[in-house]
Motif scaffolding. Sequence first.
Motif, PDB file in Angstrom:
ATOM      1  N   UNK A   1       0.833  -1.205   0.000  1.00  0.00           N
ATOM      2  CA  UNK A   1       0.000   0.000   0.000  1.00  0.00           C
ATOM      3  C   UNK A   1       0.868   1.255   0.000  1.00  0.00           C
ATOM      4  N   UNK A   2       1.938   1.254   0.779  1.00  0.00           N
ATOM      5  CA  UNK A   2       2.810   2.416   0.822  1.00  0.00           C
ATOM      6  C   UNK A   2       3.470   2.703  -0.512  1.00  0.00           C
ATOM      7  N   UNK A   3       4.017   1.668  -1.152  1.00  0.00           N
ATOM      8  CA  UNK A   3       4.648   1.873  -2.455  1.00  0.00           C
ATOM      9  C   UNK A   3       3.659   2.307  -3.516  1.00  0.00           C
ATOM     10  N   UNK A   4       2.469   1.707  -3.528  1.00  0.00           N
ATOM     11  CA  UNK A   4       1.454   2.076  -4.521  1.00  0.00           C
ATOM     12  C   UNK A   4       0.939   3.491  -4.280  1.00  0.00           C
ATOM     13  N   UNK A   5       0.737   3.859  -3.027  1.00  0.00           N
ATOM     14  CA  UNK A   5       0.222   5.192  -2.723  1.00  0.00           C
ATOM     15  C   UNK A   5       1.218   6.275  -3.095  1.00  0.00           C
ATOM     16  N   UNK A   6       2.481   6.082  -2.771  1.00  0.00           N
ATOM     17  CA  UNK A   6       3.492   7.085  -3.108  1.00  0.00           C
ATOM     18  C   UNK A   6       3.626   7.258  -4.616  1.00  0.00           C
ATOM     19  N   UNK A   7       3.638   6.157  -5.349  1.00  0.00           N
ATOM     20  CA  UNK A   7       3.760   6.235  -6.809  1.00  0.00           C
ATOM     21  C   UNK A   7       2.527   6.873  -7.434  1.00  0.00           C
ATOM     22  N   UNK A   8       1.354   6.508  -6.954  1.00  0.00           N
ATOM     23  CA  UNK A   8       0.122   7.066  -7.506  1.00  0.00           C
ATOM     24  C   UNK A   8       0.042   8.569  -7.275  1.00  0.00           C
ATOM     25  N   UNK A   9       0.390   9.015  -6.092  1.00  0.00           N
ATOM     26  CA  UNK A   9       0.348  10.455  -5.810  1.00  0.00           C
ATOM     27  C   UNK A   9       1.310  11.227  -6.709  1.00  0.00           C
ATOM     28  N   UNK A  10       2.506  10.682  -6.912  1.00  0.00           N
ATOM     29  CA  UNK A  10       3.460  11.362  -7.793  1.00  0.00           C
ATOM     30  C   UNK A  10       2.952  11.415  -9.230  1.00  0.00           C
ATOM     31  N   UNK A  11       2.363  10.326  -9.724  1.00  0.00           N
ATOM     32  CA  UNK A  11       1.836  10.315 -11.081  1.00  0.00           C
ATOM     33  C   UNK A  11       0.652  11.265 -11.237  1.00  0.00           C
ATOM     34  N   UNK A  12      -0.181  11.395 -10.219  1.00  0.00           N
ATOM     35  CA  UNK A  12      -1.303  12.325 -10.283  1.00  0.00           C
ATOM     36  C   UNK A  12      -0.826  13.774 -10.301  1.00  0.00           C
ATOM     37  N   UNK A  13       0.233  14.060  -9.582  1.00  0.00           N
ATOM     38  CA  UNK A  13       0.796  15.410  -9.621  1.00  0.00           C
ATOM     39  C   UNK A  13       1.287  15.762 -11.017  1.00  0.00           C
ATOM     40  N   UNK A  14       1.886  14.766 -11.680  1.00  0.00           N
ATOM     41  CA  UNK A  14       2.377  14.997 -13.036  1.00  0.00           C
ATOM     42  C   UNK A  14       1.214  15.169 -13.998  1.00  0.00           C
ATOM     43  N   UNK A  15       0.196  14.286 -13.896  1.00  0.00           N
ATOM     44  CA  UNK A  15      -0.928  14.320 -14.836  1.00  0.00           C
ATOM     45  C   UNK A  15      -1.793  15.565 -14.658  1.00  0.00           C
ATOM     46  N   UNK A  16      -1.910  16.068 -13.428  1.00  0.00           N
ATOM     47  CA  UNK A  16      -2.740  17.247 -13.178  1.00  0.00           C
ATOM     48  C   UNK A  16      -2.051  18.557 -13.529  1.00  0.00           C
TER      49      UNK A  16
END
Length: 486
Positions: free
Chosen positions: A221-236
């Motif tokens: 969960x920690x690895x997936x959450x950190x990666x997802x948040x970073x990708x959302x920052x890039x996409x937004x």
Amino acid sequence: MAVTKVEVTAVWFAQRNRPARSHNQPRFVRDRRVDSQVPAVQGPALPDEATVHYVLDLAVRIGEVQMSSGAGASDATATIIAVANAYGLPHCEVDVIFTSITVTCHRGVDYPPLTSLRVVRSRSLDYTRLALVERLVRDITRGRIRVRDAHIELNKITTAPHPYPRWVATLAWGGMAAGITVLIGGDALMALFAGLITALVDRVGRLLNRRALPFFFQQVVGGALATTCALLLVASGVLPDDTRPTLVVAAAITVLLSGLSVVSTVQDAITGYNVTAAGRTIEVSMMTAGLIAGVVLALNVAVSLGLPPQALADPLAPSFFRLPAQIVAGTVAAASFAVASYATPRAVLVAAVAGGAGAGSFSALAIAHVGQITSAAVAATAIGFAGGLLSRRLRIPPLVVAVSGIVPLLPGLSTYRALFELAVERTITGLPTLMGAAGTALALAAGVVLGEYLAQPVRYGLGRLERRLSGPRLAGPLRPTRRRLE
């Protein structure tokens, strides 16, 4: 002329009650009479059975605190034997097998041995508790406290709350991520987002831990959450195009890797505690596998949803102009890790110095074009050596300085690069990168252990005693111990 059995029996009955014994008596007659007069062999002078149980329980509970705090099996063994010897139990055998501690007190041939067993159920970082137990052990080995008073003091230490509130630890984890982001080439904006995402990961992990979710899935969960948040920052579009958003994930991965007991695993393997080392290796491997699974899962989901993940940016070239900033970043990261691990204020200061020195030496070696693994080994050896010399004088467990000092150097960026190459780019080049990251982590742990070992002969006031030790000591008393077979 042969002697018959009847004649032998007659001689024995004739000689048995004589006050004086002739040297011409048959050997079997002399041996029989001497053996009948020798008293039974007695064991060592020990306290009563209840006191022995009390001492053994105290010793194994102290060892449990050390093992749960990340100390090696050799450190726990040395501490248990020292405590038992201090309270009059000179013949004890200790067996540590990662999740349990068994202590047996031998009382000679006339009495059965007494055994005490303790299971190490939880593993949490609380360096203040470890420091207080170290002080209690010093008082015990110097004869300053009785066994029952030591039990009372140990109960106070183990039941006391953490010295800092939980939200302080969360902020410290965020500060550690921010410092690592600057250390590996990020700017202030990237450091801010890395700190916020890491704080979020810590709070989510806290909630999952309350529900007794296994640590493997917490890492996922920690690895997936950190990666997802970073990708959302890039996409937004929140982050500008000229930033390096991949550093956010790398910093979060480093924070998640920092909780693994890599140092104690390598120490157990080096000092010969192979069973415990194997158990720790499996634990570290499972936690790392969970982290890898979480990151890869997030990257694959992003690709399937049409979100183009940010391409890997080339790492910044080593430069003397960035060296001061890297030293400051390493200092902040190490100090933040010590606060997040509930270390004492004095230990936080020493850990900050160790982190800055380690980051500075690693960066200087990189500027000199020394390989990553070699640079990590040299820097970690310097941290272990300096920590071994200073921490004992300052009454700080060397384990605190060692782990905090190498935390900024953990290969979070290399790990993310390897996973990105494997999961997104689908290239086999990710395997050598991942092996390089694993080699760097092992070099850091082995370097710390080697530095502590090299510091023993030159440590003030020890000299010959230290050279009798069988291996490095990152926790517990500095006393020679007997080697135990697993």
